[in-house]
Design an enzyme around this catalytic site. Sequence first.
Site, PDB file in Angstrom:
ATOM      1  N   LYS A 114       6.261  42.901 -40.644  1.00  0.00           N
ATOM      2  CA  LYS A 114       5.760  43.556 -41.852  1.00  0.00           C
ATOM      3  C   LYS A 114       4.858  44.745 -41.535  1.00  0.00           C
ATOM      4  O   LYS A 114       4.688  45.633 -42.352  1.00  0.00           O
ATOM      5  CB  LYS A 114       5.066  42.541 -42.748  1.00  0.00           C
TER       6      LYS A 114
HETATM    7  C1  LIG Z   1       8.460  38.269 -44.427  1.00  0.00           C
HETATM    8  C2  LIG Z   1       9.057  37.600 -43.234  1.00  0.00           C
HETATM    9  C3  LIG Z   1      10.438  37.294 -43.161  1.00  0.00           C
HETATM   10  C4  LIG Z   1      11.394  37.546 -44.310  1.00  0.00           C
HETATM   11  O1  LIG Z   1      11.642  38.904 -44.549  1.00  0.00           O
HETATM   12  P1  LIG Z   1      12.260  39.380 -45.957  1.00  0.00           P
HETATM   13  O2  LIG Z   1      12.220  40.858 -45.941  1.00  0.00           O
HETATM   14  O3  LIG Z   1      11.364  38.790 -47.015  1.00  0.00           O
HETATM   15  O4  LIG Z   1      13.639  38.838 -46.053  1.00  0.00           O
HETATM   16  C5  LIG Z   1      10.910  36.741 -41.983  1.00  0.00           C
HETATM   17  N1  LIG Z   1      10.094  36.454 -40.953  1.00  0.00           N
HETATM   18  C6  LIG Z   1       8.773  36.726 -40.985  1.00  0.00           C
HETATM   19  C7  LIG Z   1       7.926  36.373 -39.814  1.00  0.00           C
HETATM   20  C8  LIG Z   1       8.202  37.315 -42.121  1.00  0.00           C
HETATM   21  O5  LIG Z   1       6.886  37.561 -42.145  1.00  0.00           O
END
Ligand SMILES: *Cc1c(COP(=O)(O)O)cnc(C)c1O
Length: 467
Positions: A114
């Site tokens: 993120k």
């Molecule tokens: C947010 C997240 C996901 C999922 O990603 P999306 O874009 O919501 O599909 C997967 N793994 C981790 C570690 C995350 O923080």
Amino acid sequence: MTIRYVSTRGAAPSLDFEQVLLTGLAADGGLYVPDQLPEFSLEQIRSWRELDYPSLALEILQPFVEGSIPREDLKTILADTYRDFRHSAVAPLQQLDTNQWVLELFHGPTLAFKDFALQLLGRLLDYMLERRQQKIVIMGATSGDTGSAAIEGCRRCKNIDIFILHPHDAVSDVQRRQMTTVAGDNIHNIALQGNFDDCQAMVKSSFVAPDFLPDGRSLVAVNSINWARIMAQIVYYFYSALALGGPDRPVNFSVPTGNFGDIFAGYLARQMGLPIDRLVIATNRNDVLHQVLETGTYRRLPLEKSLSPSMDITVSSNFERLMFDMYHRDGSVIAQLMDTFASGEIELDASAMAEARGLFASHRVSDALTCQTIARVWSDCGYLLDPHSAIGVAAAGACALGDGNPMVTLATAHPAKFPDAISAAGVLSSPELPAHLADLFEREERYTVLENQLSTVQTFMAEHCSA
Ligand SMILES: *Cc1c(COP(=O)(O)O)cnc(C)c1O
């Protein structure tokens, strides 16, 4: 070409990039998507082989911000955004097997993918706000992961106050400390005496009536419905494919999926000209998307806790963006479908589903298989996967496409963030936090415990906005 942004439900005004950056949900309840995509020729993509991460990001993202941000300014912003990632390649690849790769997306400040989007989003917002001489307030609820990435993304933003609510005594120590030890007068952590749903309900109510904020400041959301977050994630699909012989060799990706934001960025990369054969939707037991692909029925399911908490979702909001394309960008059809979905389930069009199955594969991975995968990859390669990435690797194996293409699994988090899953997998080595977080448990925490009452929270926010 100047891209404009339109709502998936067809009834909200179209926006330019500057406006879409400062907007969350569209006024008609839809999500914003570009009205057209930049398309790159193979020759053009090939010419990017030698570029480092920020330079490649500049080529790919510039068309999306055209008319709102001059190229030179975007270049500066991107260089600054990815400078603090701990690996000089920003998004390095690791090889697990002959044709199996892992793309490490956890070298940012909070050790999860993120950061790629939120580090950029904070800087883009601050740049725009500085130009507009405007201040905004960001408010969000977190059960752990997104909160710290958002706070890190905004820590140096002069024009943003960020308020993040977490349920008091209900997030892990590492997760809480990643939020509460970030210093900055514009960072406000609220520990609510309630659960995660209470936190979310407060954020929702505040967005409905943001007039409790001083000087008419607007409230901005940083969850994954924000277009700029999706946009930022397109880059690493190009980057990794180029490192593996693309665009002259097609690549497959396996993506640990929750809200469908990350994998949707992969879909866009393909639409923009990058040769991707298949995208594997890897889910944990919260398998809404796996079910949609298998059955064509899209329905809300009760939340189940798993070893991969960042993928514990009931609805994948960004799936609506794909549906918009599946229904030939007819917003009124999507509005109707989503209206029905709000109170029940929907059947998706059979021919659209058939087309989607040509591009997406999917697999649901249990906690048991998640643990087995962590243990197997550790013993085979000496490589430690976090539980989310392990789901991606397991799904990649289960979907064995047999097409000879490299399969890249997105490693979405650093294993040190999830020590419990690592020990549940029976791996004895305990993953260490990287140097910049090694003293996390010695740092001073700052947060305010507030009672579970909307007026208390809103008064606190109004009083703590910076001048
Ligand atoms: C947010 C997240 C996901 C999922 O990603 P999306 O874009 O919501 O599909 C997967 N793994 C981790 C570690 C995350 O923080």
